[in-house]
Design a protein around this motif. Structure first.
Motif, PDB file in Angstrom:
ATOM      1  N   PHE A  23     -32.045  -1.680 119.903  1.00 48.70           N
ATOM      2  CA  PHE A  23     -31.673  -0.058 119.628  1.00 48.70           C
ATOM      3  C   PHE A  23     -31.793   1.137 120.290  1.00 48.70           C
ATOM      4  O   PHE A  23     -31.314   1.835 121.054  1.00 48.70           O
ATOM      5  CB  PHE A  23     -30.157  -0.064 118.578  1.00 48.70           C
ATOM      6  N   GLN A  51     -27.305   6.833 115.285  1.00 46.00           N
ATOM      7  CA  GLN A  51     -28.244   6.500 114.934  1.00 46.00           C
ATOM      8  C   GLN A  51     -28.812   7.807 114.609  1.00 46.00           C
ATOM      9  O   GLN A  51     -29.849   7.717 113.903  1.00 46.00           O
ATOM     10  CB  GLN A  51     -28.450   5.980 115.993  1.00 46.00           C
ATOM     11  N   ARG A  93     -22.703   4.299 117.026  1.00 46.16           N
ATOM     12  CA  ARG A  93     -23.329   2.945 117.616  1.00 46.16           C
ATOM     13  C   ARG A  93     -22.653   1.769 116.447  1.00 46.16           C
ATOM     14  O   ARG A  93     -21.872   2.817 115.735  1.00 46.16           O
ATOM     15  CB  ARG A  93     -24.375   1.727 116.725  1.00 46.16           C
ATOM     16  N   PRO A  96     -29.975   1.755 123.996  1.00 47.33           N
ATOM     17  CA  PRO A  96     -28.617   1.425 123.270  1.00 47.33           C
ATOM     18  C   PRO A  96     -28.011   0.945 123.886  1.00 47.33           C
ATOM     19  O   PRO A  96     -26.494   0.338 122.992  1.00 47.33           O
ATOM     20  CB  PRO A  96     -28.819   2.949 122.679  1.00 47.33           C
TER      21      PRO A  96
END
Length: 450
Positions: free
Chosen positions: A249, A326, A358, A253
């Motif tokens: 990620f 994030q 996320r 991502p």
């Protein structure tokens, strides 16, 4: 330990890694020679998937305190997650040279040796990590080591193999457990594969007829009837664990959001017959789920309406019904599905800091929140029957909960097309079939026996 360091460590133990990292950075700015603060900051970075930052802080901690064995162990753990077995074994060997009794290092080195093909040495180290005495492993980790040990003892192909990310040990040094393990470490001669007991739904209902505190542990197989892909099906199209790892990620991502779009597909997903049967079970004390779809809660609303309190649903791996940033941990109050359904760019961006958003789920390389794990353990300790529904039981720490139940004498009944890996080392019962067929039948039989 200064006040900021103490507060940062408390935040870390509470699973608040973003705040912990901020606090620990402030502690280091006031005391740059504090090796332990740098070590704990490295743990916070590691849990956030910031591997480079974690490695740098660990190396800095070792420069300040060369005999800091846990820092060597963490560097070995980072190498394990990256699949670098030789580097991992070097760091873990150094940790054990400094502190021969460091159990985490024994365990991690045992895992590395097993996947490097050194089976005998691996078994010896895994057994040594479970020896009684000071510094015993936390119970959940001890159960996981026993599972690794049984796998090593029964491995039909004990040669070298690639290390799956989900096999790498988790960060557990900071988790606080309340009870010692109750199970003895398996002995080589007594760790042969067990004979699976197979029952019909009616026979399993008779086995559970006296149960008054039923706990369900569920995985992706219970949602197949709702049209959602299983983990196995997703991994036929994606790069297995790496596609949903925190490390991937941070690099790309958009990949995680593509996996989510694939998982959700098109249209609304409703609870299937298995969800609804479980929601109607009168002796259900709770559900511990690895799923992130929110269908257990929706099933309860369909069966009971909004006014009836719901038994606890512990979402070990988080939920797609919430999202967060994030970078700054802001929460926009939208589901992952709402971003997938629109033409929003992938990944969607945070309105506060423009960081990547996320879903609020646990990715590979992250840990289950200590609060959720504690709630799951409380339920396992309270139950007198455990139903394991639609899960391969190959991802920790969920995979260790049935071991804890059996150590307490609780019957474990699996509802799955084929037996999970649990059956190789644990006395379980298999009710074969699709969960949306066999679970309603089992619970209906159980209801009629009341």
């Amino acid at each position: 330990m200064n006040e900021l360091h103490t507060r940062g460590l408390a935040l870390l133990r509470a699973g608040r890694e973003h705040e912990a990292a901020t606090c620990l950075r402030e502690a280091i700015s006031l005391g740059p020679d504090d090796a332990r603060a740098r070590y704990h900051l490295a743990i916070a970075h590691r849990l956030r998937g910031e591997l480079t930052e974690a490695r740098n802080e660990l190396l800095a901690a070792l420069e300040l305190e060369p005999t800091l064995a846990p820092a060597c162990a963490q560097l070995g753990g980072l190498a394990l997650v990256a699949g670098e077995l030789q580097e991992a074994m070097s760091w873990l060997s150094r940790a054990l040279a400094i502190h021969p009794g460091h159990r985490i290092s024994r365990y991690q080195l045992g895992v590395a040796l097993r996947f490097a093909g050194h089976r005998t040495e691996a078994i010896s180290l895994l057994q040594a990590s479970l020896e009684p005495g000071p510094g015993a492993l936390p119970p959940v980790l001890a159960h996981r080591v026993r599972g690794q040990l049984v796998d090593a003892l029964n491995d039909p192909l004990p040669g070298a193999r690639p290390l799956a990310q989900c096999a790498a040990p988790l960060v557990t040094e900071l988790l606080e457990e309340r009870e010692p393990p109750r199970e003895e470490a398996p002995h080589p001669e007594s760790s042969r594969e067990r004979e699976m007991r197979v029952m019909t739904p009616l026979e399993a209902a008779r086995l559970l007829a006296g149960a008054r505190s039923i706990l369900a542990l569920t995985g992706s197989g219970i949602s197949v009837g709702s049209g959602l892909a299983t983990r196995k099906e997703l991994w036929q199209r994606w790069d297995r664990d790496a596609a949903v790892s925190v490390f991937k990620f941070r690099e790309a991502p958009n990949v995680l959001w593509e996996v989510i779009a694939d998982f959700l597909g098109e249209g609304r997903h409703r609870p299937d017959a298995a969800h609804l049967a479980l929601a109607a079970c009168p002796d259900l004390i709770g559900i511990v789920t690895q799923n992130v779809d929110g269908l257990h809660q929706e099933a309860h609303r369909e069966v009971h309406g909004e006014s009836v309190p719901m038994p606890p649903v512990i979402e070990l791996h988080g939920t797609l019904l919430e999202t967060r940033c994030q970078a700054c941990d802001a929460r926009p109050g939208r589901t992952a599905g709402s971003y997938v359904e629109t033409a929003a760019p992938r990944p969607p961006r945070c309105e506060r800091c423009d960081g990547p958003l996320r879903p609020d789920v646990v990715l590979f390389g992250e840990r289950v929140a200590p609060e959720r794990m504690g709630q799951a353990l409380d339920l396992v300790r309270r139950c007198d029957a455990l139903l394991v529904v639609g899960t391969a039981m190959d991802v920790a720490p969920a995979s260790e909960l049935p071991r804890i139940a059996r150590a307490n004498g609780v019957p474990v009944v699996e509802l799955k097309r084929t037996a999970s890996r649990l059956s190789r080392s644990l006395d379980t019962v298999l009710v074969p079939g699709e969960s949306d067929t066999v679970l309603p039948e089992l619970l209906e039989n159980l209801r009629q026996m009341r």
